[in-house]
Write a protein that holds these residues in place. Structure first.
Motif, PDB file in Angstrom:
ATOM      1  N   LEU A 122       0.949  11.087   4.829  1.00 26.95           N
ATOM      2  CA  LEU A 122      -0.059  10.395   4.025  1.00 26.95           C
ATOM      3  C   LEU A 122      -0.420   9.115   4.765  1.00 26.95           C
ATOM      4  CD1 LEU A 122       1.547  10.861   0.508  1.00 26.95           C
ATOM      5  CD2 LEU A 122      -0.604  11.861   1.286  1.00 26.95           C
ATOM      6  N   LEU A 123      -1.657   9.064   5.274  1.00 27.71           N
ATOM      7  CA  LEU A 123      -2.147   7.877   5.985  1.00 27.71           C
ATOM      8  C   LEU A 123      -3.012   7.080   5.010  1.00 27.71           C
ATOM      9  CD1 LEU A 123      -2.533   6.154   8.549  1.00 27.71           C
ATOM     10  CD2 LEU A 123      -4.447   7.667   9.139  1.00 27.71           C
ATOM     11  N   VAL A 124      -2.514   5.938   4.601  1.00 28.09           N
ATOM     12  CA  VAL A 124      -3.204   5.076   3.643  1.00 28.09           C
ATOM     13  C   VAL A 124      -4.167   4.172   4.414  1.00 28.09           C
ATOM     14  CG1 VAL A 124      -2.882   3.407   1.769  1.00 28.09           C
ATOM     15  CG2 VAL A 124      -1.123   5.153   2.207  1.00 28.09           C
ATOM     16  N   VAL A 125      -5.377   4.044   3.882  1.00 21.54           N
ATOM     17  CA  VAL A 125      -6.447   3.291   4.542  1.00 21.54           C
ATOM     18  C   VAL A 125      -6.936   2.202   3.577  1.00 21.54           C
ATOM     19  CG1 VAL A 125      -8.652   3.487   5.744  1.00 21.54           C
ATOM     20  CG2 VAL A 125      -7.079   5.436   5.735  1.00 21.54           C
ATOM     21  N   PRO A 126      -6.234   1.073   3.508  1.00 23.61           N
ATOM     22  CA  PRO A 126      -6.553   0.073   2.490  1.00 23.61           C
ATOM     23  C   PRO A 126      -7.684  -0.896   2.820  1.00 23.61           C
ATOM     24  CG  PRO A 126      -4.567  -0.533   3.649  1.00 23.61           C
ATOM     25  CD  PRO A 126      -4.990   0.795   4.198  1.00 23.61           C
ATOM     26  N   ASN A 127      -8.230  -0.835   4.024  1.00 20.40           N
ATOM     27  CA  ASN A 127      -9.274  -1.785   4.416  1.00 20.40           C
ATOM     28  C   ASN A 127     -10.595  -1.087   4.696  1.00 20.40           C
ATOM     29  OD1 ASN A 127      -7.762  -4.258   4.531  1.00 20.40           O
ATOM     30  ND2 ASN A 127      -6.742  -3.413   6.319  1.00 20.40           N
ATOM     31  N   GLY A 128     -11.642  -1.530   4.039  1.00 19.19           N
ATOM     32  CA  GLY A 128     -12.989  -1.135   4.429  1.00 19.19           C
ATOM     33  C   GLY A 128     -13.519   0.172   3.898  1.00 19.19           C
ATOM     34  N   PHE A 129     -12.743   0.907   3.087  1.00 19.55           N
ATOM     35  CA  PHE A 129     -13.213   2.217   2.649  1.00 19.55           C
ATOM     36  C   PHE A 129     -13.145   2.399   1.136  1.00 19.55           C
ATOM     37  CE2 PHE A 129     -12.327   2.645   7.098  1.00 19.55           C
ATOM     38  CZ  PHE A 129     -13.424   3.353   7.549  1.00 19.55           C
ATOM     39  N   ASP A 130     -13.276   1.302   0.390  1.00 21.74           N
ATOM     40  CA  ASP A 130     -13.319   1.423  -1.066  1.00 21.74           C
ATOM     41  C   ASP A 130     -14.588   2.128  -1.532  1.00 21.74           C
ATOM     42  OD1 ASP A 130     -10.850   0.405  -1.596  1.00 21.74           O
ATOM     43  OD2 ASP A 130     -11.540  -1.587  -2.150  1.00 21.74           O
ATOM     44  N   ALA A 134       0.839  -1.203   0.000  1.00 23.28           N
ATOM     45  CA  ALA A 134       0.000   0.000   0.000  1.00 23.28           C
ATOM     46  C   ALA A 134       0.875   1.255   0.000  1.00 23.28           C
ATOM     47  CB  ALA A 134      -0.943  -0.009   1.210  1.00 23.28           C
ATOM     48  N   ILE A 135       1.955   1.239   0.757  1.00 25.04           N
ATOM     49  CA  ILE A 135       2.874   2.384   0.780  1.00 25.04           C
ATOM     50  C   ILE A 135       3.606   2.503  -0.555  1.00 25.04           C
ATOM     51  CG2 ILE A 135       5.027   3.262   1.795  1.00 25.04           C
ATOM     52  CD1 ILE A 135       3.897   2.372   4.530  1.00 25.04           C
ATOM     53  N   ALA A 136       4.061   1.386  -1.105  1.00 23.71           N
ATOM     54  CA  ALA A 136       4.758   1.423  -2.401  1.00 23.71           C
ATOM     55  C   ALA A 136       3.845   1.986  -3.489  1.00 23.71           C
ATOM     56  CB  ALA A 136       5.255   0.028  -2.775  1.00 23.71           C
ATOM     57  N   ASP A 137       2.590   1.544  -3.506  1.00 24.51           N
ATOM     58  CA  ASP A 137       1.627   2.059  -4.490  1.00 24.51           C
ATOM     59  C   ASP A 137       1.421   3.560  -4.311  1.00 24.51           C
ATOM     60  OD1 ASP A 137       1.250  -0.542  -5.430  1.00 24.51           O
ATOM     61  OD2 ASP A 137      -0.698  -0.796  -4.443  1.00 24.51           O
ATOM     62  N   THR A 138       1.304   3.998  -3.063  1.00 26.07           N
ATOM     63  CA  THR A 138       1.059   5.409  -2.775  1.00 26.07           C
ATOM     64  C   THR A 138       2.284   6.245  -3.112  1.00 26.07           C
ATOM     65  OG1 THR A 138      -0.525   4.777  -1.067  1.00 26.07           O
ATOM     66  CG2 THR A 138       0.323   7.029  -0.974  1.00 26.07           C
ATOM     67  N   ARG A 139       3.448   5.750  -2.811  1.00 20.54           N
ATOM     68  CA  ARG A 139       4.693   6.461  -3.145  1.00 20.54           C
ATOM     69  C   ARG A 139       4.829   6.589  -4.674  1.00 20.54           C
ATOM     70  NH1 ARG A 139       9.108   7.268  -0.047  1.00 20.54           N
ATOM     71  NH2 ARG A 139       8.461   5.646   1.406  1.00 20.54           N
ATOM     72  N   ARG A 189      -7.650  11.388  -7.182  1.00 23.47           N
ATOM     73  CA  ARG A 189      -7.639   9.929  -7.068  1.00 23.47           C
ATOM     74  C   ARG A 189      -6.251   9.435  -6.706  1.00 23.47           C
ATOM     75  NH1 ARG A 189     -11.560   7.775 -11.970  1.00 23.47           N
ATOM     76  NH2 ARG A 189     -13.456   8.734 -11.116  1.00 23.47           N
ATOM     77  N   ALA A 190      -6.235   8.504  -5.781  1.00 18.54           N
ATOM     78  CA  ALA A 190      -5.007   7.824  -5.370  1.00 18.54           C
ATOM     79  C   ALA A 190      -5.283   6.326  -5.460  1.00 18.54           C
ATOM     80  CB  ALA A 190      -4.645   8.213  -3.931  1.00 18.54           C
ATOM     81  N   PRO A 191      -4.253   5.511  -5.427  1.00 19.57           N
ATOM     82  CA  PRO A 191      -4.487   4.067  -5.539  1.00 19.57           C
ATOM     83  C   PRO A 191      -5.284   3.489  -4.368  1.00 19.57           C
ATOM     84  CG  PRO A 191      -2.138   4.549  -5.264  1.00 19.57           C
ATOM     85  CD  PRO A 191      -2.847   5.851  -5.390  1.00 19.57           C
ATOM     86  N   TRP A 192      -5.153   4.096  -3.199  1.00 17.82           N
ATOM     87  CA  TRP A 192      -5.845   3.649  -1.988  1.00 17.82           C
ATOM     88  C   TRP A 192      -6.507   4.856  -1.340  1.00 17.82           C
ATOM     89  CZ3 TRP A 192      -5.846  -1.494  -1.099  1.00 17.82           C
ATOM     90  CH2 TRP A 192      -4.838  -2.255  -1.694  1.00 17.82           C
ATOM     91  N   PRO A 193      -7.582   4.638  -0.601  1.00 15.26           N
ATOM     92  CA  PRO A 193      -8.121   5.755   0.187  1.00 15.26           C
ATOM     93  C   PRO A 193      -6.999   6.306   1.076  1.00 15.26           C
ATOM     94  CG  PRO A 193      -9.642   3.899   0.215  1.00 15.26           C
ATOM     95  CD  PRO A 193      -8.369   3.401  -0.417  1.00 15.26           C
TER      96      PRO A 193
END
Length: 186
Positions: A77-85, A11-16, A135-139
């Motif tokens: 940048l706080l990535v939230v990959p679970n539950g918020f799609d 998730a961090i690699a995608d966001t970076r 838009r970002a790859p993850w919320p």
């Protein structure tokens, strides 16, 4: 988009990658490159899949950000990959995050920005390229220092024109160009 298993590192690699290729690479935020090059962008992941858990993570990130000088950590940048799609669920999370900042009396100190893979401006079509500016790859919840933003805006002529320039850039790029950036979930 359905929630899927993830790794924090991914998730961090995608966001970076999104930050480097889209936000900085397309100059969507002319202020991002300097803090990124200086290593002042902190990437974090909340493993929680509910509002209270993510707000707890956000609260901890706020405390950590404020404990450090801007020269060390200017933004988070706080990535939230679970539950918020689901965008509306994420939108509620953002409102809760803004309430947290208000409860902590941080108006004028920090601001909260947000990015989501399904972001759509009100009244826009889902495929409108302007949406890709948010838009970002993850919320993602983005904590920004107001003082740093004020300095950046003061140093940037016509900061209010950034949004319009972003739309022109994204429209020229088009969907194919956006996909070619590789700035989405892997």
């Amino acid at each position: 988009m359905a929630d899927a298993p993830f790794s924090s590192a991914q998730a961090i690699a995608d966001t970076r990658r999104w930050l480097e290729r889209a936000v900085i690479g397309l100059n969507l935020c002319p202020f991002a490159k300097a803090v990124h090059v200086r290593g002042q962008v902190h990437f974090a992941v909340s493993a929680s899949d509910d509002v209270p858990g993510v707000i707890e993570s956000l609260d901890a990130e706020i405390t950590d950000l404020l404990a450090l000088e801007p020269a060390v950590r200017d933004t988070t940048l706080l990535v939230v990959p679970n539950g918020f799609d689901e965008f509306l669920l994420f939108h509620d999370l953002v409102r809760q995050g803004e309430r947290l900042l208000a409860r902590r009396k941080l108006a004028g100190v920090l601001q909260l920005a947000s990015f989501h893979p399904a972001f759509v401006f009100a009244g826009a079509n889902e495929d409108d390229m302007a949406n890709f500016s948010n838009r970002a790859p993850w919320p993602t919840l983005h904590l920004l220092r107001e003082e740093s933003m004020d300095r950046a805006v003061a140093a940037f002529p016509d900061a209010e024109l950034i949004y319009e320039a972003n739309i022109r850039t994204l429209e020229r790029l088009g969907r194919e160009g956006w996909l070619a950036l590789g700035a989405r979930r892997s």
